[in-house]
Motif scaffolding. Sequence first.
Motif, PDB file in Angstrom:
ATOM      1  N   TYR A  63      20.158  49.418  53.867  1.00 37.35           N
ATOM      2  CA  TYR A  63      20.574  48.034  53.968  1.00 37.35           C
ATOM      3  C   TYR A  63      21.432  47.556  52.797  1.00 37.35           C
ATOM      4  CZ  TYR A  63      18.295  46.380  58.171  1.00 37.35           C
ATOM      5  OH  TYR A  63      17.972  46.141  59.476  1.00 37.35           O
ATOM      6  N   VAL A  64      21.739  48.421  51.877  1.00 34.85           N
ATOM      7  CA  VAL A  64      22.478  47.999  50.695  1.00 34.85           C
ATOM      8  C   VAL A  64      23.876  47.461  51.031  1.00 34.85           C
ATOM      9  CG1 VAL A  64      23.540  48.807  48.547  1.00 34.85           C
ATOM     10  CG2 VAL A  64      21.155  49.377  49.068  1.00 34.85           C
ATOM     11  N   PRO A  65      24.669  48.162  51.865  1.00 34.47           N
ATOM     12  CA  PRO A  65      25.997  47.600  52.180  1.00 34.47           C
ATOM     13  C   PRO A  65      25.910  46.214  52.819  1.00 34.47           C
ATOM     14  CG  PRO A  65      25.857  49.879  52.895  1.00 34.47           C
ATOM     15  CD  PRO A  65      24.467  49.463  52.528  1.00 34.47           C
ATOM     16  N   ARG A  66      24.966  46.056  53.737  1.00 33.13           N
ATOM     17  CA  ARG A  66      24.822  44.760  54.403  1.00 33.13           C
ATOM     18  C   ARG A  66      24.418  43.680  53.406  1.00 33.13           C
ATOM     19  NH1 ARG A  66      23.780  42.352  59.385  1.00 33.13           N
ATOM     20  NH2 ARG A  66      22.335  40.601  59.293  1.00 33.13           N
ATOM     21  N   ALA A  67      23.526  44.012  52.481  1.00 31.94           N
ATOM     22  CA  ALA A  67      23.080  43.029  51.499  1.00 31.94           C
ATOM     23  C   ALA A  67      24.244  42.565  50.629  1.00 31.94           C
ATOM     24  CB  ALA A  67      21.964  43.617  50.635  1.00 31.94           C
ATOM     25  N   TRP A  68      25.089  43.506  50.192  1.00 30.09           N
ATOM     26  CA  TRP A  68      26.254  43.113  49.398  1.00 30.09           C
ATOM     27  C   TRP A  68      27.181  42.211  50.208  1.00 30.09           C
ATOM     28  CZ3 TRP A  68      26.647  43.157  44.410  1.00 30.09           C
ATOM     29  CH2 TRP A  68      25.989  44.118  43.650  1.00 30.09           C
ATOM     30  N   PHE A  69      27.414  42.578  51.470  1.00 29.71           N
ATOM     31  CA  PHE A  69      28.312  41.787  52.292  1.00 29.71           C
ATOM     32  C   PHE A  69      27.750  40.394  52.548  1.00 29.71           C
ATOM     33  CE2 PHE A  69      29.791  40.279  56.452  1.00 29.71           C
ATOM     34  CZ  PHE A  69      31.150  40.240  56.206  1.00 29.71           C
ATOM     35  N   LYS A  70      26.469  40.310  52.887  1.00 28.46           N
ATOM     36  CA  LYS A  70      25.873  39.004  53.170  1.00 28.46           C
ATOM     37  C   LYS A  70      25.791  38.149  51.902  1.00 28.46           C
ATOM     38  CE  LYS A  70      24.234  37.749  56.621  1.00 28.46           C
ATOM     39  NZ  LYS A  70      23.066  38.165  57.394  1.00 28.46           N
ATOM     40  N   LEU A  71      25.632  38.790  50.749  1.00 33.26           N
ATOM     41  CA  LEU A  71      25.691  38.062  49.486  1.00 33.26           C
ATOM     42  C   LEU A  71      27.071  37.420  49.328  1.00 33.26           C
ATOM     43  CD1 LEU A  71      24.783  37.243  46.635  1.00 33.26           C
ATOM     44  CD2 LEU A  71      25.328  39.565  45.866  1.00 33.26           C
ATOM     45  N   ALA A  72      28.139  38.201  49.589  1.00 29.42           N
ATOM     46  CA  ALA A  72      29.495  37.664  49.490  1.00 29.42           C
ATOM     47  C   ALA A  72      29.728  36.564  50.524  1.00 29.42           C
ATOM     48  CB  ALA A  72      30.514  38.791  49.677  1.00 29.42           C
ATOM     49  N   LEU A  73      29.214  36.767  51.728  1.00 27.54           N
ATOM     50  CA  LEU A  73      29.396  35.771  52.782  1.00 27.54           C
ATOM     51  C   LEU A  73      28.674  34.462  52.439  1.00 27.54           C
ATOM     52  CD1 LEU A  73      30.566  35.141  55.526  1.00 27.54           C
ATOM     53  CD2 LEU A  73      28.578  36.245  56.586  1.00 27.54           C
ATOM     54  N   SER A  74      27.507  34.570  51.836  1.00 30.84           N
ATOM     55  CA  SER A  74      26.782  33.375  51.394  1.00 30.84           C
ATOM     56  C   SER A  74      27.570  32.626  50.333  1.00 30.84           C
ATOM     57  CB  SER A  74      25.406  33.765  50.844  1.00 30.84           C
ATOM     58  OG  SER A  74      24.617  34.397  51.833  1.00 30.84           O
ATOM     59  N   GLN A  75      28.160  33.367  49.401  1.00 32.99           N
ATOM     60  CA  GLN A  75      28.984  32.728  48.368  1.00 32.99           C
ATOM     61  C   GLN A  75      30.202  32.041  48.996  1.00 32.99           C
ATOM     62  OE1 GLN A  75      29.420  36.401  46.221  1.00 32.99           O
ATOM     63  NE2 GLN A  75      28.042  35.736  44.561  1.00 32.99           N
ATOM     64  N   TYR A  76      30.788  32.662  49.986  1.00 31.72           N
ATOM     65  CA  TYR A  76      31.926  32.049  50.679  1.00 31.72           C
ATOM     66  C   TYR A  76      31.497  30.747  51.352  1.00 31.72           C
ATOM     67  CZ  TYR A  76      35.770  31.407  53.963  1.00 31.72           C
ATOM     68  OH  TYR A  76      36.813  30.879  54.675  1.00 31.72           O
ATOM     69  N   ARG A  77      30.340  30.765  52.013  1.00 32.09           N
ATOM     70  CA  ARG A  77      29.866  29.565  52.699  1.00 32.09           C
ATOM     71  C   ARG A  77      29.625  28.408  51.714  1.00 32.09           C
ATOM     72  NH1 ARG A  77      27.265  31.111  57.651  1.00 32.09           N
ATOM     73  NH2 ARG A  77      28.745  32.464  58.718  1.00 32.09           N
ATOM     74  N   LEU A  78      29.299  28.746  50.471  1.00 29.60           N
ATOM     75  CA  LEU A  78      29.098  27.725  49.444  1.00 29.60           C
ATOM     76  C   LEU A  78      30.395  27.392  48.715  1.00 29.60           C
ATOM     77  CD1 LEU A  78      25.676  28.839  47.900  1.00 29.60           C
ATOM     78  CD2 LEU A  78      26.109  26.908  49.420  1.00 29.60           C
ATOM     79  N   GLN A  79      31.508  27.932  49.215  1.00 32.44           N
ATOM     80  CA  GLN A  79      32.826  27.720  48.631  1.00 32.44           C
ATOM     81  C   GLN A  79      32.926  28.290  47.224  1.00 32.44           C
ATOM     82  OE1 GLN A  79      34.617  23.815  49.435  1.00 32.44           O
ATOM     83  NE2 GLN A  79      32.961  23.368  50.873  1.00 32.44           N
ATOM     84  N   GLU A  80      32.132  29.307  46.947  1.00 31.62           N
ATOM     85  CA  GLU A  80      32.210  30.022  45.673  1.00 31.62           C
ATOM     86  C   GLU A  80      33.141  31.219  45.890  1.00 31.62           C
ATOM     87  OE1 GLU A  80      28.186  30.976  44.687  1.00 31.62           O
ATOM     88  OE2 GLU A  80      27.596  28.880  44.409  1.00 31.62           O
ATOM     89  N   TYR A  81      34.432  30.945  45.970  1.00 33.48           N
ATOM     90  CA  TYR A  81      35.359  31.963  46.440  1.00 33.48           C
ATOM     91  C   TYR A  81      35.592  33.083  45.427  1.00 33.48           C
ATOM     92  CZ  TYR A  81      36.142  28.226  49.792  1.00 33.48           C
ATOM     93  OH  TYR A  81      35.961  27.250  50.730  1.00 33.48           O
ATOM     94  N   ARG A  82      35.680  32.747  44.145  1.00 39.10           N
ATOM     95  CA  ARG A  82      35.883  33.804  43.150  1.00 39.10           C
ATOM     96  C   ARG A  82      34.657  34.706  43.030  1.00 39.10           C
ATOM     97  NH1 ARG A  82      40.702  33.128  40.973  1.00 39.10           N
ATOM     98  NH2 ARG A  82      41.596  31.016  40.885  1.00 39.10           N
TER      99      ARG A  82
END
Length: 543
Positions: A63-82
Amino acid sequence: MPPTKAVVILVAALCVSCAPEANPPAPPAAAFTQAERAFDRGEYAGAIDGYRSFLNSPGDETYVPRAWFKLALSQYRLQEYRPCLTTLDELSNRFPHDRWAEVATLRGDAELALGNRVSALAAWAEAWRATDQKDRATLRGRIDRTTAALSAPERDRALEVVGDPLVRNWIEHPAVPASDHHPGTASATQDQTPGTSVTPAPNSPARVAALLPLTGPYRAFGEHAVEGIQLALGSDFERVVVKDTHGSPETARAAFADVAARAEIVAVIGPLRSHEAEAVAPLAESTGVPLLLLAQREGLASRFVLQPVMTRAQQVAALAADAQQRKWHRFGVLAPDDKYGRDFAVEFRTAVERRGGRVTWTESYDPHTRDVATQVARAREQGGGTLDAVFLPDSASAAVAIGGALRRALPQVGLLGPNDWNDPTTLAGAGGALDGAIVVAGFFPDSTRPATRAFVDAFRNKYGEAPDIFAAQAYDAAALASAAMQRGATSRAGMLDTLHNLGPVTGATGMLRVTPSGVERELYLLRVIGERLEELAPNHRGE
């Protein structure tokens, strides 16, 4: 790419709002499960903490790749783009030989949100090479809207960094005019400010504006709405001025003021989010611009503000009508203790009382813990056996957790759910405990209604995927505006009068009717059967 790794990272390609895949392997750790649940609830800060906790000691690497991706997606949803881009870099560094279309697409979205159009196009070109045919229509829309907004230096730079010949051709020959179709793009017709003259220019064609979130966490919803409008209008989509609200009330208000200053704008579609709608709706009457609102916020409709969307009042009215046909008269309400739950509970009580029913049991619960053991026990002790049905206004995941408990305690009681239950993948987790529950839905792509089948088939043919409720409701709004213009509405006053005297108009869900009390639209009633939702035909409702 190893097959297992490919499965677990897949998250609804090209749609940053979608749910995780339907049948993943068993979660390897509690931290991961908690992060997934937080993500599904829209609690992205909590999801970020959970994914990071999991990644600190993942154990099984599946599940490591998915966790990294969902972490990035969560940051995007919070408008934490960098931070989102930094996380995607970490994912790519850890798996240098893998190329995931979803990762490249999200990278492009984040770059665009930061104003880096060339970098966005480079990322999307990579995604284009990796993705399959069914997702390419949505990705092509991103590319077209961005290439249309490129300055000359940006275009030259993009041609230097983008290697894919097809994408390079689109960059050299933009498919969408930059003047109006790309939100936020300056043009000669967008220089007016509020207060300037709105005298129509000679022979200027009537146009419609659309105010939608095309960047930020609600971007996917906005893009689906644009697709619905485009499908409804066909070649007349060229007459639509699209403005990006960024999901911000202030931006939405400024965008409305901007289009209201343009004489050729005879109606506005949108905005989509409730807070934006609250900021924009009061401007419709003061400027004389008819507003076809896509938000579900109650209390905003007026002669100038029409809502061709599903509202809470419409949902409970449909459930109450069906319950009356079933000869159900005594109801309970078990609702989350938040504004959403309290408002729905009030609407439901009003709806059933109008039809001679009574709400005899009402309880609330903590929406975070969803612990209802005490409430259900009280219902049983206080004569829960006299209830005909219980209304549970919450999400599909809450229905699985709470509806099952209700069924075990009160097996003879019917269950009623709002549109938020319209998620068969999640409901399947109930293991049959919700069978027979009645769900009201604003859109059901598997419907047998002729109007819905025609809309779904046309949408699939054009975009390569099934439409969602955002596309359907935007289609309905555009259908109303289009019908009014076809009947000769070329001014704001003409549009307003024509909208209120249209008669039936075919929309994505069936017939739309503008009445003195608002826009009437046909909702769907569904029954839960195992892992699927089955539509109840009008002549079989109440059975």
